[in-house]
Every structure is written in structure tokens, then in C-alpha cells.
Design a protein around this motif. Structure first.
Motif, short mmCIF file in Angstrom:
data_model
loop_
_atom_site.label_atom_id
_atom_site.label_comp_id
_atom_site.label_asym_id
_atom_site.label_seq_id
_atom_site.Cartn_x
_atom_site.Cartn_y
_atom_site.Cartn_z
N PRO A 123 0.85 -1.20 0.00
CA PRO A 123 0.00 0.00 0.00
C PRO A 123 0.89 1.25 0.00
CG PRO A 123 -0.16 -1.17 2.12
CD PRO A 123 0.79 -1.95 1.26
N PHE A 124 0.33 2.37 -0.44
CA PHE A 124 1.13 3.60 -0.47
C PHE A 124 0.97 4.28 0.90
CE2 PHE A 124 3.12 7.29 -2.39
CZ PHE A 124 4.02 6.65 -3.22
N ALA A 125 1.61 3.65 1.90
CA ALA A 125 1.33 3.94 3.31
C ALA A 125 2.06 5.16 3.85
CB ALA A 125 1.70 2.71 4.13
N ARG A 192 17.08 4.72 -8.68
CA ARG A 192 16.45 5.20 -7.44
C ARG A 192 15.86 6.58 -7.65
NH1 ARG A 192 21.62 3.07 -3.88
NH2 ARG A 192 20.79 1.00 -3.40
N LYS A 193 14.62 6.73 -7.16
CA LYS A 193 13.84 7.96 -7.37
C LYS A 193 14.63 9.22 -6.98
CE LYS A 193 9.27 9.70 -5.82
NZ LYS A 193 8.00 9.24 -5.23
N ASN A 194 14.71 10.15 -7.91
CA ASN A 194 15.54 11.34 -7.70
C ASN A 194 14.86 12.43 -6.89
OD1 ASN A 194 17.92 10.67 -9.01
ND2 ASN A 194 17.10 11.21 -11.03
N ILE A 196 11.94 13.64 -4.25
CA ILE A 196 11.05 13.12 -3.20
C ILE A 196 10.00 14.17 -2.86
CG2 ILE A 196 10.96 12.04 -0.93
CD1 ILE A 196 13.06 10.58 -2.27
N PRO A 197 8.71 13.78 -2.90
CA PRO A 197 7.67 14.78 -2.62
C PRO A 197 7.61 15.19 -1.16
CG PRO A 197 6.69 12.61 -2.93
CD PRO A 197 8.15 12.46 -3.25
N ARG A 198 7.23 16.41 -0.96
CA ARG A 198 6.94 16.94 0.39
C ARG A 198 5.65 17.73 0.23
NH1 ARG A 198 12.27 16.42 -0.56
NH2 ARG A 198 13.68 16.06 1.19
N ASP A 201 -0.30 14.39 1.43
CA ASP A 201 -0.09 13.16 2.21
C ASP A 201 1.15 12.39 1.77
OD1 ASP A 201 -2.07 13.31 4.08
OD2 ASP A 201 -3.58 12.29 2.85
N PHE A 202 1.94 12.98 0.90
CA PHE A 202 3.09 12.24 0.36
C PHE A 202 4.33 12.56 1.21
CE2 PHE A 202 -0.10 12.32 -2.84
CZ PHE A 202 -0.10 11.01 -3.29
N ASN A 203 4.36 11.96 2.41
CA ASN A 203 5.43 12.23 3.38
C ASN A 203 6.59 11.27 3.15
OD1 ASN A 203 3.72 14.11 4.81
ND2 ASN A 203 2.57 12.31 5.44
N GLU A 204 7.11 11.26 1.94
CA GLU A 204 8.00 10.17 1.56
C GLU A 204 9.42 10.32 2.08
OE1 GLU A 204 7.27 9.02 -2.55
OE2 GLU A 204 5.23 9.78 -2.36
N SER A 205 9.82 11.59 2.39
CA SER A 205 11.18 11.77 2.90
C SER A 205 11.31 11.17 4.30
CB SER A 205 11.58 13.24 2.90
OG SER A 205 10.65 13.98 3.66
N CYS A 230 7.59 8.71 -10.37
CA CYS A 230 6.51 9.60 -9.92
C CYS A 230 6.84 11.09 -9.85
CB CYS A 230 5.95 9.13 -8.58
SG CYS A 230 4.38 9.97 -8.23
N PHE A 231 7.29 11.58 -8.69
CA PHE A 231 7.42 13.03 -8.49
C PHE A 231 8.42 13.65 -9.48
CE2 PHE A 231 8.17 16.82 -5.67
CZ PHE A 231 6.83 17.18 -5.52
N GLY A 232 9.29 12.82 -10.04
CA GLY A 232 10.22 13.30 -11.07
C GLY A 232 9.50 13.84 -12.28
N ARG A 233 8.21 13.51 -12.44
CA ARG A 233 7.53 13.99 -13.64
C ARG A 233 7.26 15.48 -13.59
NH1 ARG A 233 3.43 12.18 -10.63
NH2 ARG A 233 1.50 13.36 -10.65
N HIS A 234 7.37 16.10 -12.39
CA HIS A 234 7.19 17.55 -12.30
C HIS A 234 8.49 18.29 -12.60
CE1 HIS A 234 3.55 16.26 -10.29
NE2 HIS A 234 4.22 15.78 -9.28
N HIS A 235 9.57 17.55 -12.89
CA HIS A 235 10.90 18.16 -13.04
C HIS A 235 11.41 17.94 -14.46
CE1 HIS A 235 11.31 19.10 -8.75
NE2 HIS A 235 10.55 18.03 -8.59
N ASP A 259 -7.38 14.81 -5.79
CA ASP A 259 -7.48 16.22 -5.40
C ASP A 259 -6.17 16.96 -5.56
OD1 ASP A 259 -10.14 15.97 -4.91
OD2 ASP A 259 -9.86 15.39 -2.82
N LEU A 260 -5.06 16.21 -5.58
CA LEU A 260 -3.76 16.87 -5.73
C LEU A 260 -3.39 17.11 -7.19
CD1 LEU A 260 -1.13 17.79 -4.28
CD2 LEU A 260 -0.27 15.46 -4.62
N SER A 261 -3.60 16.11 -8.04
CA SER A 261 -2.89 16.19 -9.32
C SER A 261 -3.66 15.77 -10.56
CB SER A 261 -1.65 15.30 -9.24
OG SER A 261 -2.07 13.96 -9.12
N GLU A 262 -4.94 15.42 -10.43
CA GLU A 262 -5.59 14.82 -11.61
C GLU A 262 -5.59 15.78 -12.80
OE1 GLU A 262 -9.30 12.78 -10.90
OE2 GLU A 262 -9.14 11.74 -12.82
N1 LIG Z 1 4.50 9.21 -5.24
C1 LIG Z 1 4.69 10.50 -5.39
O1 LIG Z 1 5.81 10.95 -5.56
N2 LIG Z 1 3.56 11.26 -5.34
C2 LIG Z 1 3.60 12.66 -5.18
C3 LIG Z 1 2.41 13.32 -5.72
C4 LIG Z 1 2.48 13.65 -7.16
O2 LIG Z 1 3.57 13.71 -7.73
O3 LIG Z 1 1.44 13.89 -7.75
#
Ligand SMILES: NC(=O)NCCC(=O)O
Length: 383
Positions: A123-125, A192-194, A196-198, A201-205, A230-235, A259-262
Motif C-alpha cells: 500500500p502507499f502507506a 532510485r527515485k531522484n 522526493i515529494p513533500r 499526504d506524500f510524506n515520503e522523505s 513519480c514526483f520526477g515527472r514535475h521536473h 485532489d492533488l494532481s488529476e
Molecule cells: N509518489 C509520489 O511521488 N507522489 C507525489 C504526488 C504527485 O507527484 O502527484
């Protein structure tokens, strides 16, 4: 918003006449792609649910000096398959069993390179901020349970599998990693994912470190691939570096909520394909995940036990910007796309972004911009 809309394209189909649909596809997607006929799995894990399985063909022009380079890619999106209170092993096994049906379906339909969603065996816990039991899902990239589960499937189907997992290395450092297992069942490498979202709810760090593997491109028998997790797509520079290293197809295994990104989802991976003259394959998980303990989203709202809605909608974009429809927003699914990799160079010859991008100018500008005494180049009005 109505949670039950199964996809943007199904809404279009329900609302428009066929003749209008063709023109809308041209305007929005470049063109309506030819569909692939697909052999679907007979077995369904749950009689009430079905898989969304779709297939499309991207064509390129015939060339005089090069043969076509046809490759089939597969993208799998899925919900978790057991309660998050079940044991770690039971949760993981339940996902394996369900996803294997789709992996076998991809194999039977001639998929050469398959990519699963971000940290697919769990799960994406990370929304919970709790370490236990979620850190127990972290495993070796080289010979952990997930890699060992997939190796024989790669061999059986002569298929490369990109397997995004939570990796635990020998020093107990945890990473968000995509493992590339080749069609002989050997680990070709990992990325390895470059970034990391902050956010939200994406408290991945809290859980894993910023990647240290750069921007590797993996030379497979079927084409040169890379993974922008994932989050690398915004970069945009993350996408660009994979192009500089020669990627022909970049997978973007993700986990992101409505609600965040659709509203961004349809843009970013598609834009990357256009800007970098390669194919992109964006994959998102599906469903709402419920946790045993309440957590807050740090936004002043009530504590809750459910994640946001992961909205699936996985899709493939070609370098000319044409794209497939998205998979369902609600269901598990497999998207198969047949690509002719010759299209990358054909589009590059037409648009020439590799020639017009002027990297040295930006190297010089950015070298100055990262200095602490940098003066932004702003022209001020005298008024
Ligand atoms: N898994 C992840 O990096 N999600 C962050 C949220 C987003 O990039 O839309």
C-alpha cells in the motif's frame, strides 16, 4: 465531483457522435489510434470486478534505410488486494496473485517491456508517517521476494519487467527504486527515485532517501529504456537527462491522488514525450487505501484513515504528442501499446529540438543562477 466517472474518454464517447469523436480525438490527442485486438484473461480474481484492458498502435513512416523497430510495451495499474491490517506477507502475496494475471496477459499478447506502478507490492502507506509495519515491505532489489517472484515470469514471457519497489540496501538505507529485470530473468540494473515529494499526504522523505543513481538508461533487447519515478515527472530536467543519455522510452510509475494532481496528469508525461523526442508511459495506481490508525494531512482538517483516491488513468504518449486514451480511473488494468521506435528520430528530424535546445547557453546561465550572490536578470521600469 462524481467519483464514478470511469474515464475521460468514456465521458467523451457517451456525449459525442462518432463523427465528432474523430475530430475531438484529432484536436486533443493528435489522432485516434488504431486499436490492438487483445486476448483477455479468462480468470478474474473477484467475480464483481473486471480488468480494463486496452491496446493501441502507434505507427511511423516507412523509411528507406532502416527497418521498422516495433516494440510492445505494457503498463499495469492496480488497487491493493488485501486489507492493510493483514500481515505484510499476506498483503504482498495477494497483490502478486492478482497482478500475475495481468502480467501473464501481457506476456500472451506479446508485450516486450512491462512496467508496474510505483512501489507496487505494498500500500502507499507513506501518508500515515508510521514506520511499522510499512518499512518491513522494503526489500533487496537484487534478490528480494518481489524480484525473485518476477524473474521466472520475465523468462517465461521473454519480457523485460520494470519493477518499482521499496528497496532496503545492505546498510538498511531505504530507497524508492525501479528494478529492471531483463527477458532472461537477470537484474539488468536499478534506478532510485531522484525527487522526493513533500506535498499533501506524500510524506515520503520520512521513509527513504533521495536517489543516488543519476539518470541511467538501460539497453534492453527491445530498446533503450529509463524510469522517471513519480514526483520526477514535475521536473523537466529529470526527463531531459534521460533523453541526453539516449532513452527511447521513459516509464513514469506513479502514485498520485485526485485532489492533488488529476488536472496535471494528462499534461506532464505527454509534454515530456514532445520535448524530448521519446515515448513516455505514465502509470498510476487505483483505489482508496484504508489504514488502521487515523492520520492528519497537516491541513487543519479532521484526522482520517483513508488515502485520497488514486485515479489510475495510465497512458502512453508518442514523441509527436499523439497519445492513447487513459485506462480506467477506477479499475485495475493493463494498457498495451505497440510502438515503432523509428518515430523518435522522425519527429526529431521534423521539430529538431535536440538542435535548437541550446544546452551550453543554459549551462552557463544556471551556473551563474546557483551562486548565492546571483542577481536575477530583471529589467526594471523607470516609472
Ligand atoms: N509518489 C509520489 O511521488 N507522489 C507525489 C504526488 C504527485 O507527484 O502527484
Amino acid at each position: 465531483m462524481n467519483r464514478n466517472i470511469s474515464s475521460f474518454e468514456s465521458l467523451l464517447r457517451e456525449s459525442l457522435k462518432d463523427s465528432q469523436l474523430e475530430e475531438i480525438y484529432r484536436i486533443l490527442y493528435g489522432k485516434k489510434l488504431r486499436t490492438l485486438s487483445i486476448t483477455e484473461p479468462v480468470y478474474k480474481p473477484d467475480p464483481d470486478s473486471s480488468f480494463d484492458i486496452q491496446g493501441y498502435v502507434f505507427e511511423a513512416k516507412e523509411e528507406q534505410l532502416r527497418h521498422k523497430r516495433i516494440v510492445r510495451v505494457g503498463l499495469i495499474q492496480n488497487k491493493i488486494a488485501a486489507d492493510t491490517t493483514a500481515s505484510v506477507e499476506a498483503q504482498r502475496e495477494a497483490i502478486y496473485r492478482k497482478v500475475q494475471i495481468l502480467i501473464d496477459c501481457a506476456g500472451i499478447n506479446g508485450v516486450n517491456i512491462l512496467c508496474l506502478q510505483e512501489v507496487w507490492p505494498m500500500p502507499f502507506a507513506f501518508c500515515t508517517r508510521e514506520k511499522s509495519p510499512w518499512c518491513e515491505f522494503a526489500e533487496s532489489a537484487e534478490d528480494g521476494p518481489t524480484t525473485n517472484f518476477l524473474k521466472p515470469l520475465c523468462q517465461r514471457h521473454n519480457m523485460v519487467i520494470v519493477s518499482p519497489i521499496l528497496e532496503r540496501d545492505r546498510n538498511n538505507v531505504i530507497w524508492n527504486t525501479a528494478v529492471i529485470i531483463d527477458n532472461y530473468g537477470q537484474v539488468l540494473g536499478k534506478h532510485r527515485k531522484n525527487h522526493i515529494p513533500r506535498v499533501g499526504d506524500f510524506n515520503e522523505s520520512t521513509y527513504y532517501m533521495e536517489g543516488d543513481t543519476g539518470h541511467p538508461v538501460f539497453e534492453t533487447e527491445f530498446g533503450r529504456i529509463a524510469v522517471n519515478i513519480c514526483f520526477g515527472r514535475h521536473h523537466p530536467l529529470n526527463w531531459m537527462m534521460f533523453a541526453i543519455n539516449g532513452a527511447e522510452i521513459v516509464f513514469n510509475p506513479s502514485a498520485t491522488v485526485k485532489d492533488l494532481s488529476e488536472h496535471l496528469w494528462r499534461i506532464e508525461a505527454r509534454n515530456a514525450a514532445i520535448a524530448n523526442h521519446y515515448f513516455t508511459c505514465a502509470i498510476n495506481r487505483v483505489g482508496i487505501e484504508k489504514y488502521p490508525h487515523e492520520f492528519t494531512s497537516g491541513d487543519g482538517q479532521q484526522a482520517h484513515t483513508e488515502s485520497g483516491q488514486f485515479y489510475g488513468s495510465s497512458y502512453v504518449t508518442a514523441p509527436d504528442g499523439t497519445r492513447t486514451p487513459g485506462l480506467s480511473r477506477l479499475k485495475d488494468g493493463l494498457l498495451i501499446a505497440e510502438l515503432d521506435l523509428n518515430l523518435n528520430r522522425q519527429v526529431s528530424d521534423t521539430w529538431g529540438f535536440k538542435m535548437t535546445q541550446r544546452l551550453p547557453m543554459y549551462v552557463e546561465a544556471l551556473t551563474k543562477a546557483i551562486q548565492s550572490n546571483y542577481e536575477p536578470q530583471i529589467i526594471k521600469s523607470n516609472h
